[in-house]
Enzyme design. Structure first.
Site, short mmCIF file in Angstrom:
data_model
loop_
_atom_site.label_atom_id
_atom_site.label_comp_id
_atom_site.label_asym_id
_atom_site.label_seq_id
_atom_site.Cartn_x
_atom_site.Cartn_y
_atom_site.Cartn_z
N LYS A 1 0.85 -1.20 0.00
CA LYS A 1 0.00 0.00 0.00
C LYS A 1 0.88 1.26 0.00
CE LYS A 1 -3.72 -2.42 2.36
NZ LYS A 1 -4.34 -2.78 3.65
N GLN B 1 -4.29 -1.09 9.91
CA GLN B 1 -4.23 -2.43 9.31
C GLN B 1 -4.87 -3.46 10.24
OE1 GLN B 1 -3.21 -3.24 6.17
NE2 GLN B 1 -3.85 -5.32 6.63
N ASP C 1 -10.79 3.24 4.25
CA ASP C 1 -11.12 1.81 4.21
C ASP C 1 -12.64 1.59 4.20
OD1 ASP C 1 -9.19 -0.10 3.93
OD2 ASP C 1 -8.69 -0.23 6.06
#
Ligand code: NDP
Length: 292
Positions: free
Chosen positions: A51, A95, A118
């Site tokens: 990422k 994460q 997200d």
């Protein structure tokens, strides 16, 4: 049979995102993405590295915050609050999964929903359910929908079966595909571990999406002749013939299903690269919205 090349489609989308980043920079806004990772899970670190690398490659400001396993929930929340207030950061991602002593729901709830690239904050979950165009849509479902659109697959009116009901993939994808409008209007069935006659349910699908985390679970007898199959699964299985002693497979038994369907995504190189491309896309959206 068409092999849906997620890697190539993601690369194309990343080029578009690079152009959007350049346009924002010309207005004095550099999209900034912060990725926070707690602990030392090797798979999570590998995801975070790709990422971060993609964000940098396309010209974004990219920050990685690595916190030790012992980080307390309060310390992590303080970090999120700092990033919420940081004008150079437009997108924040924590994460998953964090270590067990941290309540992920509390952490996600502490994100500024405008920076929740997200799409896991309850405000964005609700907006996706409402079909609100201002939602941040979770990256993997958004990537699956985009793969179908880019491959010219008819979604409107299609019978779609989504195998898996997680908040990360199955549930939001079902909402996206059933919402009104472009990329939606499908008739969606969501199947899970309690579904009766699973093979029969799957065989009804014009589009079958597998997101269950079970290596090569979907066999040819679960797939209708000519169906489109999207394989979200990423499973590491032992393989003595591979130099690393293991390899990645999806939730679909690729070879036998590919022989029966009209289009299929490979693993790796299907949904995975799209997830990262959609994260970049969402970060640019966040910068455009906040930067106005
Ligand atoms: P979860 O474990 O959170 O959810 C799995 C879902 O599958 C659950 O709804 C579960 O049912 C259902 N399920 C599990 N086993 C069966 C079974 N035998 N029959 C029917 N349903 C079953 O997984 P995620 O959604 O997070 O991930 C799914 C897969 O996608 C994983 O392989 C993961 O690695 C991969 N993934 C890939 C991404 C990418 O970028 N390509 C991103 C995210 C995930 P129930 O609810 O009843 O327990």
């Amino acid at each position: 049979m068409t092999l849906i090349d997620g890697k190539a489609i993601a690369a194309r989308i990343n080029e578009e995102t690079r152009a959007s980043v350049a346009a924002l920079k010309a207005r004095g806004i550099t999209p900034g993405l912060a990725v926070v990772i707690v602990g030392d899970d090797p798979a999570s670190h590998a995801y975070v590295r790709s990422k971060e690398k993609t964000a940098r490659d396309i010209g974004m400001h990219s920050v990685k915050i690595e916190l030790p396993r012992e980080t307390t929930q309060e310390e992590l929340l303080a970090q999120v609050r700092r990033l919420n207030a940081d004008p150079l950061i437009h997108g924040i991602l924590v994460q998953s999964p964090p270590p067990r002593h941290i309540d992920e729901r509390v952490v996600i709830g502490s994100l500024d929903p405008r920076k929740d690239v997200d799409g896991f904050h309850p405000v964005n979950v609700a907006k996706v359910a409402l079909g609100d165009p201002d939602a941040f849509v979770p990256c993997t479902p958004l990537g699956c929908q985009r793969l179908l659109l880019e491959s010219g697959i008819q979604i409107a009116g299609a019978d779609v079966v989504v195998l898996g009901r997680s908040m990360i993939v199955g549930k939001p994808l079902a909402l996206l595909l059933m919402n009104k409008g472009r990329g939606g209007d499908a008739t969606v069935t969501v199947a899970h571990s309690r579904t009766r006659d699973l093979a029969e349910v799957c065989r009804r699908a014009d589009i079958l999406v597998a997101a269950i985390g079970q290596p090569e679970f979907v066999k040819a007898d679960m797939v209708r002749e000519g169906a489109v199959v999207i394989d979200v699964g990423i499973n590491r299985i032992a393989d003595p013939s591979s130099p690393k002693g293991a390899r990645l497979v999806g939730d679909v038994a690729f070879a036998e299903v590919a022989a029966k369907c009209s289009a299929i995504t490979p693993v790796p190189g299907g949904v995975g690269p799209m997830t990262i491309a959609m994260l970049m896309h969402n970060t640019v959206l966040a910068a455009e919205r906040i930067g106005k």
